[in-house]
Design an enzyme around this catalytic site. Structure first.
Site, PDB file in Angstrom:
ATOM      1  N   ARG A 150      -2.808  -4.434  -2.949  1.00  0.00           N
ATOM      2  CA  ARG A 150      -4.006  -4.073  -2.198  1.00  0.00           C
ATOM      3  C   ARG A 150      -5.015  -5.204  -2.369  1.00  0.00           C
ATOM      4  NH1 ARG A 150      -2.630   0.660  -5.183  1.00  0.00           N
ATOM      5  NH2 ARG A 150      -2.036   2.431  -3.874  1.00  0.00           N
ATOM      6  N   LYS A 174      -4.927   2.195  -7.862  1.00  0.00           N
ATOM      7  CA  LYS A 174      -5.725   3.401  -7.649  1.00  0.00           C
ATOM      8  C   LYS A 174      -5.452   4.420  -8.739  1.00  0.00           C
ATOM      9  CE  LYS A 174      -6.488   3.319  -2.650  1.00  0.00           C
ATOM     10  NZ  LYS A 174      -6.314   4.064  -1.377  1.00  0.00           N
ATOM     11  N   HIS A 250      -4.162  -5.535   4.644  1.00  0.00           N
ATOM     12  CA  HIS A 250      -3.283  -4.372   4.599  1.00  0.00           C
ATOM     13  C   HIS A 250      -2.065  -4.559   5.504  1.00  0.00           C
ATOM     14  CE1 HIS A 250      -3.484  -0.675   2.335  1.00  0.00           C
ATOM     15  NE2 HIS A 250      -2.878  -0.049   3.309  1.00  0.00           N
ATOM     16  N   ARG A 253       0.444  -5.984   3.365  1.00  0.00           N
ATOM     17  CA  ARG A 253       1.003  -4.943   2.492  1.00  0.00           C
ATOM     18  C   ARG A 253       2.043  -4.129   3.270  1.00  0.00           C
ATOM     19  NH1 ARG A 253       0.035  -1.631  -2.127  1.00  0.00           N
ATOM     20  NH2 ARG A 253      -0.194   0.585  -1.709  1.00  0.00           N
ATOM     21  N   HIS A 276       2.165   4.117  -4.712  1.00  0.00           N
ATOM     22  CA  HIS A 276       1.817   5.387  -4.080  1.00  0.00           C
ATOM     23  C   HIS A 276       2.134   6.530  -5.050  1.00  0.00           C
ATOM     24  CE1 HIS A 276       2.332   3.673   0.259  1.00  0.00           C
ATOM     25  NE2 HIS A 276       1.145   3.407  -0.250  1.00  0.00           N
ATOM     26  N   TYR A 285       6.375   4.585   6.652  1.00  0.00           N
ATOM     27  CA  TYR A 285       7.294   3.504   6.986  1.00  0.00           C
ATOM     28  C   TYR A 285       8.637   4.012   7.506  1.00  0.00           C
ATOM     29  CZ  TYR A 285       3.879   0.882   4.318  1.00  0.00           C
ATOM     30  OH  TYR A 285       2.707   0.339   3.866  1.00  0.00           O
TER      31      TYR A 285
END
Length: 304
Positions: A150, A174, A250, A253, A276, A285
Site C-alpha cells: 500500500r 492495516k 493502488h 497493487r 487482507h 480479483y
C-alpha cells in the site's frame, strides 16, 4: 451523554483497542459527524429505526458545497461507521438502536483496474537512469509492482527495513498487523541503484527533491515523500509512457495481485501477501481467475 462525547470516545477506542489507523479514525469521524449534522447532538437512545430511515434518505439526497451527491459506496461507509458506533454502545450497555438493524445497501462493485506486465515494463522503459530522481521513480514503481505494498506502507519504509540481499522484509500494515514482503531481483536492483546515488544519510527510503538540509539531530522526515507525491510521480511516468489507463499506486497493487493469479497463485496466498484480513476482500480479483478458467476450458475441453 450525548453523541458528540460518545463518538469521541468511540474514535479513541478504534485506535487504542482495535489498532485502527489514524486515517480510519479520521474517516469514521467524518461519517459520524454527518449523523450529528442530520439529527443534532442527541442522546443515543434517540437513535431509532425511524430516525435511521430518515437519515438514509437524507444521505441519499445530500449534496456538498459543489452540489455533488454521495455515491452509493460512500453512503454505505456512513452506515458501516454508524453500525460500528452502535456496536460500541451495545458493548458498553448504553441504550440505543440495535446495530443489526442497520442494513447496508448493495453497491455495484467497481471493475478493478490493473496493468499487465508488459504495460508496467513500458513505464519503466520510458524512465531514464540519468538522475537520482529517475532512479527513485523507477525504484518506486518496481517496488510497488513487485511487492503489492500500500502507498502508506511504501512511504513509511526506511533504508534499513529492506534486506536487499535476501529480498524480503516485514511491513506493518492495516490494523497494526505485520506481514512478510518479498521483492524481485529487478526491484532490489532498482532500490540499490537509487540508494547508491544518494548523497545523504537520511533514514527514509524515498525522499522528495527538497534541497534543505535537516536540522542537526532530526530524522529528516520532512523530506519523506507524501502519498500525493507518489500519486503524481506514477501518473506522470505512466502518461509519458503512453499508458491511457488511470494509473495510481493502488493500480500497481492490483497489478501485483493480478499478475500472481494469472501465473497460477492461489487466492489464499495472494490474500496473505496483500495483508487482507478477510478473503472476501481478495475476491475482487476473481475476474482474473474466472478468465483463467475460461482459457483453460477453451484450451483443454473436447469440442463435441
Amino acid at each position: 451523554m450525548y453523541l458528540s462525547d460518545l463518538i469521541a470516545e468511540f474514535l479513541e477506542s478504534l485506535e487504542v483497542e482495535k489498532g485502527r489507523s489514524v486515517n480510519t479514525a479520521r474517516n469514521y469521524d467524518l461519517y459520524l459527524s454527518r449523523l450529528i449534522e442530520f439529527a443534532g447532538d442527541i442522546s443515543p437512545k434517540q437513535i431509532t429505526s425511524e430516525l435511521l430511515r430518515k437519515y438514509r434518505l437524507w444521505l441519499n439526497r445530500y449534496e456538498n458545497e459543489r452540489r455533488t451527491k454521495l455515491s452509493a459506496a460512500t453512503q454505505a461507509y456512513h452506515l458501516i461507521a454508524l453500525r460500528g458506533f452502535l456496536t460500541y454502545l451495545a458493548k458498553r450497555n448504553i441504550n440505543s438502536l440495535d446495530p443489526a438493524l442497520v442494513e447496508l445497501p448493495k453497491t455495484i462493485k467497481k471493475q478493478v483496474t490493473f496493468l499487465h506486465y508488459d504495460e508496467v515494463q513500458e513505464i519503466l522503459d520510458a524512465i531514464p537512469t540519468d538522475t537520482e530522481t529517475d532512479l527513485r521513480d523507477r525504484a518506486i514503481i518496481e517496488l510497488l509492482f513487485s511487492s503489492g505494498l500500500r502507498v502508506a506502507e511504501l512511504i513509511n519504509l526506511n533504508r534499513d527495513h529492506i534486506n536487499l540481499d535476501r529480498r524480503e522484509f516485514i511491513v506493518r500494515g492495516k490494523g497494526q498487523k505485520d506481514r512478510p514482503v518479498f521483492i524481485s531481483k529487478a526491484a532490489a536492483a532498482c532500490v540499490s541503484d537509487y540508494i547508491d546515488a544518494r548523497k545523504d544519510q537520511l533514514p527514509a527510503l524515498f525522499l522528495n527533491n527538497s534541497r534543505n538540509s535537516p536540522a542537526v539531530g532530526t530524522s529528516g522526515d520532512f523530506r519523506r515523500l507524501s502519498p500525493r507525491s507518489i500519486q503524481r510521480i506514477i501518473e506522470q511516468r505512466a502518461r509519458v509512457a503512453g499508458i491511457t489507463k488511470h494509473v495510481t499506486p493502488h493500480t500497481l497493487r492490483h497489478s501485483f495481485a493480478t499478475d500472481l493469479l494469472m501465473n497460477g497463485a492461489d487466492l489464499r496466498s495472494v490474500q496473505s501477501m496483500l495483508g487482507h484480513s478477510d478473503i472476501s476482500t481478495t475476491q475482487i480479483y476473481t475476474h482474473v481467475t474466472d478468465q483463467h478458467l475460461r482459457e483453460v476450458h477453451e484450451k483443454f475441453h473436447s469440442d463435441s
